[in-house]
Enzyme design. Structure first.
Site, PDB file in Angstrom:
ATOM      1  N   VAL A  25       0.843  -1.205   0.000  1.00 19.94           N
ATOM      2  CA  VAL A  25       0.000   0.000   0.000  1.00 19.94           C
ATOM      3  C   VAL A  25       0.878   1.256   0.000  1.00 19.94           C
ATOM      4  CG1 VAL A  25      -1.704   1.312   1.326  1.00 19.94           C
ATOM      5  CG2 VAL A  25      -1.953  -1.173   1.076  1.00 19.94           C
ATOM      6  N   GLY A 103       1.508 -18.644  -0.159  1.00 14.21           N
ATOM      7  CA  GLY A 103       2.458 -19.734  -0.383  1.00 14.21           C
ATOM      8  C   GLY A 103       2.246 -20.415  -1.722  1.00 14.21           C
ATOM      9  N   ASP A 129       5.985 -22.445   6.061  1.00 12.36           N
ATOM     10  CA  ASP A 129       6.600 -23.706   5.643  1.00 12.36           C
ATOM     11  C   ASP A 129       7.863 -23.535   4.801  1.00 12.36           C
ATOM     12  OD1 ASP A 129       4.699 -25.102   6.969  1.00 12.36           O
ATOM     13  OD2 ASP A 129       3.520 -25.638   5.216  1.00 12.36           O
ATOM     14  N   GLY A 172       4.144 -28.548   9.293  1.00  8.12           N
ATOM     15  CA  GLY A 172       4.784 -28.997   8.060  1.00  8.12           C
ATOM     16  C   GLY A 172       4.099 -30.254   7.573  1.00  8.12           C
TER      17      GLY A 172
HETATM   18  O1  F6P Z   1       0.568 -22.597   6.494  1.00  7.15           O
HETATM   19  C1  F6P Z   1       1.061 -23.868   6.227  1.00  7.15           C
HETATM   20  C2  F6P Z   1       0.600 -24.788   7.292  1.00  7.15           C
HETATM   21  O2  F6P Z   1       0.915 -24.180   8.482  1.00  7.15           O
HETATM   22  C3  F6P Z   1       1.133 -26.190   7.285  1.00  7.15           C
HETATM   23  O3  F6P Z   1       2.391 -26.354   7.859  1.00  7.15           O
HETATM   24  C4  F6P Z   1       0.062 -26.900   8.048  1.00  7.15           C
HETATM   25  O4  F6P Z   1       0.042 -28.243   7.743  1.00  7.15           O
HETATM   26  C5  F6P Z   1      -1.164 -26.228   7.576  1.00  7.15           C
HETATM   27  O5  F6P Z   1      -0.801 -24.933   7.237  1.00  7.15           O
HETATM   28  C6  F6P Z   1      -2.273 -26.198   8.586  1.00  7.15           C
HETATM   29  O6  F6P Z   1      -3.388 -25.676   7.974  1.00  7.15           O
HETATM   30  P1  F6P Z   1      -4.746 -25.330   8.706  1.00  7.15           P
HETATM   31  O7  F6P Z   1      -4.580 -23.970   9.270  1.00  7.15           O
HETATM   32  O8  F6P Z   1      -5.744 -25.382   7.642  1.00  7.15           O
HETATM   33  O9  F6P Z   1      -4.933 -26.328   9.793  1.00  7.15           O
END
Ligand code: F6P
Length: 320
Positions: A25, A103, A129, A172
């Site tokens: 921004v 990501g 990650d 992860g």
């Molecule tokens: O952002 C990535 C991550 O943190 C992964 O490491 C993990 O498996 C996933 O998101 C968890 O996702 P949620 O928030 O949908 O449980």
């Protein structure tokens, strides 16, 4: 010619996303662009949830984790109908380019959308990650590993005092980048990650062997995609006959005040993202490569990231 852009955050949040929004921004308006903030990622484009942002809209957020734009994983955007509706919002609001902070899932969606509708998209690499191909470091990774490290340092105190084995689960689902970094920095005795099949017999043999020599406390880090800490702790207790505790760190790794590194990366990447759009270089991703801000083809980021797992694992074992 690019006059108006929109910024959104998608997928799992990462600490430093707010700093990136601020950067987009502030640098965008400095470059005389109009900047729209889109709420809840692709869902906000589909449902026309967006509004103009100015300098003041991003005040006081640089030190906050999460994202003021909110984020979600939007399955509707994977459908033709969802994309049509998102494109209709883009046309209606005369948006010339998109900045997508997220990501590899977010980049994959941005790439498909950009190609299908010829809308320039630039991705800013943000993920705890750190698993985006072609990019060495993402926004949020440094904060997440420091959060996990603080927790494991605390565990070390009690593990040593009570002479126990601990299995600590970090995030992860598909990669062990957090687990490997944290296991090394915390001096952990072993690490279990999705990319490398664990040898439970060897892990337990090492524990029992160490125990005979007087080493009684162990910390083993496991990435969530490689198994659950309670299951692994149960197995180790059964195989070694030693008291073993489990801890799941979970989503606390996604929150918290971004470190200086996560913020600095965010602000530098946001500037480059805007410069890419102004230079009419859509379909790009910006991230840290070899310690510097770099711009790579969005398509390249969609491949699986290859890292030298064995070298990282061996170093952890040598140092433990
Ligand atoms: O952002 C990535 C991550 O943190 C992964 O490491 C993990 O498996 C996933 O998101 C968890 O996702 P949620 O928030 O949908 O449980």
């Amino acid at each position: 010619m690019i006059k108006r852009i929109a910024v959104l955050t998608t997928g799992g949040d990462a600490p430093g996303m707010n700093a990136a929004i601020r950067g987009v921004v502030r640098y965008g308006t400095y470059k005389k662009l109009e900047v729209m903030g889109v709420f809840r990622g692709w869902w906000g484009l589909i449902n026309e949830e967006l509004k103009p942002f100015d300098h003041r809209s991003v005040s006081g957020i640089i030190n906050q984790g999460g994202t003021i734009l909110k984020t979600m994983r939007c399955h509707e955007f994977q459908t033709k109908e969802g994309q049509e509706r998102a494109y209709a919002t883009i046309k209606k609001h005369a948006i010339d380019g998109l900045v997508v902070i997220g990501g590899n899932g977010s980049f994959s969606a941005a790439h498909a959308f950009s190609k299908a509708y010829k809308i320039p998209c630039v991705g800013i690499a943000a993920s705890i990650d750190n698993d985006i191909n072609g990019i060495d470091m993402t926004i949020g990774w440094d904060t997440a590993i420091n959060t996990a490290l603080n927790a494991i340092d605390n565990i070390r105190d009690t593990a040593t005092s009570m002479e126990r084995i601990f299995v600590v689960e970090v995030m992860g689902r598909e990669c062990g980048s957090i687990a490997l970094a944290v296991a090394l920095a915390a001096g952990c005795e072993d690490v279990i990650i999705p990319e490398r099949k664990p040898d439970m017999a060897k892990i337990c043999h090492d524990i029992v062997n160490g125990n005979v020599k007087g080493k009684i406390s162990w910390i083993i880090v496991v990435a969530e995609g490689a198994g659950s800490a309670p299951d692994i702790a149960k197995k180790i207790a059964e195989m070694t006959n030693l008291e073993t505790r489990a801890l799941v760190l979970g989503h606390i790794q996604r929150g918290g005040r971004p470190t200086a590194l996560s913020r600095d990366i965010a602000l530098n990447l946001s500037r480059t993202a805007i410069d890419c759009l102004l230079a009419e270089q859509g379909n790009r991703a910006v991230g840290i490569v070899a310690g510097k801000v770099a711009c790579v083809d969005l398509e390249k980021t969609l491949l699986k990231k290859e890292t030298d797992i064995e070298a990282a694992y061996n170093l952890i074992k040598v140092m433990s």
